[in-house]
Write a protein that holds these residues in place. Structure first.
Motif, PDB file in Angstrom:
ATOM      1  N   TYR A   3       0.811  -1.218   0.000  1.00  0.00           N
ATOM      2  CA  TYR A   3       0.000   0.000   0.000  1.00  0.00           C
ATOM      3  C   TYR A   3       0.845   1.269   0.000  1.00  0.00           C
ATOM      4  O   TYR A   3       0.464   2.277  -0.586  1.00  0.00           O
ATOM      5  CB  TYR A   3      -1.032   0.004   1.129  1.00  0.00           C
ATOM      6  N   HIS A  25      -5.398   9.841   8.259  1.00  0.00           N
ATOM      7  CA  HIS A  25      -6.794   9.384   8.279  1.00  0.00           C
ATOM      8  C   HIS A  25      -6.861   7.864   8.055  1.00  0.00           C
ATOM      9  O   HIS A  25      -7.502   7.146   8.825  1.00  0.00           O
ATOM     10  CB  HIS A  25      -7.604  10.105   7.195  1.00  0.00           C
ATOM     11  N   SER A  26      -6.193   7.397   7.026  1.00  0.00           N
ATOM     12  CA  SER A  26      -6.253   5.972   6.687  1.00  0.00           C
ATOM     13  C   SER A  26      -5.649   5.099   7.774  1.00  0.00           C
ATOM     14  O   SER A  26      -6.157   4.008   8.055  1.00  0.00           O
ATOM     15  CB  SER A  26      -5.552   5.724   5.347  1.00  0.00           C
ATOM     16  N   ALA A  54      -7.947  -0.581   4.117  1.00  0.00           N
ATOM     17  CA  ALA A  54      -8.187   0.644   4.886  1.00  0.00           C
ATOM     18  C   ALA A  54      -7.178   1.726   4.507  1.00  0.00           C
ATOM     19  O   ALA A  54      -7.523   2.912   4.432  1.00  0.00           O
ATOM     20  CB  ALA A  54      -8.137   0.361   6.381  1.00  0.00           C
ATOM     21  N   MET A  55      -5.958   1.334   4.245  1.00  0.00           N
ATOM     22  CA  MET A  55      -4.940   2.315   3.862  1.00  0.00           C
ATOM     23  C   MET A  55      -5.172   2.862   2.446  1.00  0.00           C
ATOM     24  O   MET A  55      -4.700   3.949   2.121  1.00  0.00           O
ATOM     25  CB  MET A  55      -3.538   1.717   3.981  1.00  0.00           C
ATOM     26  N   HIS A  57      -8.454   2.987   0.943  1.00  0.00           N
ATOM     27  CA  HIS A  57      -9.865   3.265   0.668  1.00  0.00           C
ATOM     28  C   HIS A  57     -10.140   4.678   0.152  1.00  0.00           C
ATOM     29  O   HIS A  57     -11.095   4.899  -0.580  1.00  0.00           O
ATOM     30  CB  HIS A  57     -10.743   2.955   1.898  1.00  0.00           C
ATOM     31  N   ASP A  58      -9.310   5.651   0.504  1.00  0.00           N
ATOM     32  CA  ASP A  58      -9.522   7.048   0.094  1.00  0.00           C
ATOM     33  C   ASP A  58      -8.506   7.531  -0.935  1.00  0.00           C
ATOM     34  O   ASP A  58      -8.340   8.738  -1.124  1.00  0.00           O
ATOM     35  CB  ASP A  58      -9.484   7.964   1.314  1.00  0.00           C
ATOM     36  N   CYS A 102     -12.937   0.806  -2.117  1.00  0.00           N
ATOM     37  CA  CYS A 102     -12.967   2.238  -2.434  1.00  0.00           C
ATOM     38  C   CYS A 102     -14.367   2.673  -2.818  1.00  0.00           C
ATOM     39  O   CYS A 102     -14.896   3.646  -2.281  1.00  0.00           O
ATOM     40  CB  CYS A 102     -12.015   2.566  -3.586  1.00  0.00           C
ATOM     41  N   ASP A 141     -14.302   3.780   9.186  1.00  0.00           N
ATOM     42  CA  ASP A 141     -14.081   5.056   8.493  1.00  0.00           C
ATOM     43  C   ASP A 141     -14.968   6.167   9.037  1.00  0.00           C
ATOM     44  O   ASP A 141     -14.570   7.331   9.057  1.00  0.00           O
ATOM     45  CB  ASP A 141     -14.338   4.857   6.996  1.00  0.00           C
ATOM     46  N   LYS A 146     -11.324  13.829   7.720  1.00  0.00           N
ATOM     47  CA  LYS A 146     -10.057  14.277   7.150  1.00  0.00           C
ATOM     48  C   LYS A 146      -9.731  15.692   7.592  1.00  0.00           C
ATOM     49  O   LYS A 146      -8.618  16.148   7.401  1.00  0.00           O
ATOM     50  CB  LYS A 146     -10.083  14.140   5.621  1.00  0.00           C
TER      51      LYS A 146
END
Length: 184
Positions: A3, A25-26, A54-55, A57-58, A102, A141, A146
């Protein structure tokens, strides 16, 4: 590719404000999701997948216009999940399971009816978490923004923020809370 390499591919090597927001955030989301994995062995969650997803997803926020969180792209922020999914799919077909996270994590997931009713700039289809791992990441999440990525929100704050968008997301979140809550 791990990631960190994927984040670096899209965000570069330089530590920018946006990259810092994304990673902090992640990491918060990942740590909460991993704590859920540990607290609920009966769910047989794939913790390695959960951490990586999770790392990532954004990852799509870089293409969105949200100056308050240092995003200077052109797309509406609500599209960041779909954009991130496309970015991952374009990078490597083996990233498909992460691409699905995502596009399914926005809000408490988004049902076709919600997209149509709110006239969101998304395809008229369901974007709902399906696997338990997707649900855990979506749930975790909701506890991290953020704008203050290092600060975990309270359960009550999460509920208030979801209520603004209708009862469907609140109901999904509450059902996940029954499964994933960690006793303190």
């Amino acid at each position: 590719m791990d990631y960190q390499q994927i984040i670096q591919h899209f965000y570069g090597e330089e530590e920018t404000a946006l990259k810092t927001i994304l990673v902090v955030h992640s990491r918060g989301v990942a740590d909460k999701a991993l704590a859920i994995c540990s607290a609920h062995p009966e769910l047989s969650l794939d913790s390695r997948f959960v951490e990586v997803a999770a790392m990532l997803h954004d990852i799509g926020i870089i293409r969105c216009h949200a100056p308050g969180i240092q995003c200077f792209g052109t797309e509406p922020y609500i599209c960041h999940g779909r954009l991130g999914a496309a970015m991952l799919r374009g990078l490597d077909s083996t990233l498909e399971p992460f691409a699905r996270v995502c596009e399914r994590h926005t809000g408490a997931g988004l049902a076709k009816e919600e997209i149509e009713r709110q006239n969101l700039p998304l395809p008229h289809q369901d974007f709902l978490p399906e696997t338990m791992e997707e649900k855990v990441i979506c749930y975790a999440d909701k506890f991290f923004s953020k704008t203050r990525p290092e600060q975990e929100k309270s359960f009550e704050h999460v509920l208030r923020s979801l209520e603004k968008f209708g009862s469907e997301g609140v109901e999904r979140f509450l059902s996940w809370h029954q499964l994933f809550a960690i006793e303190k």
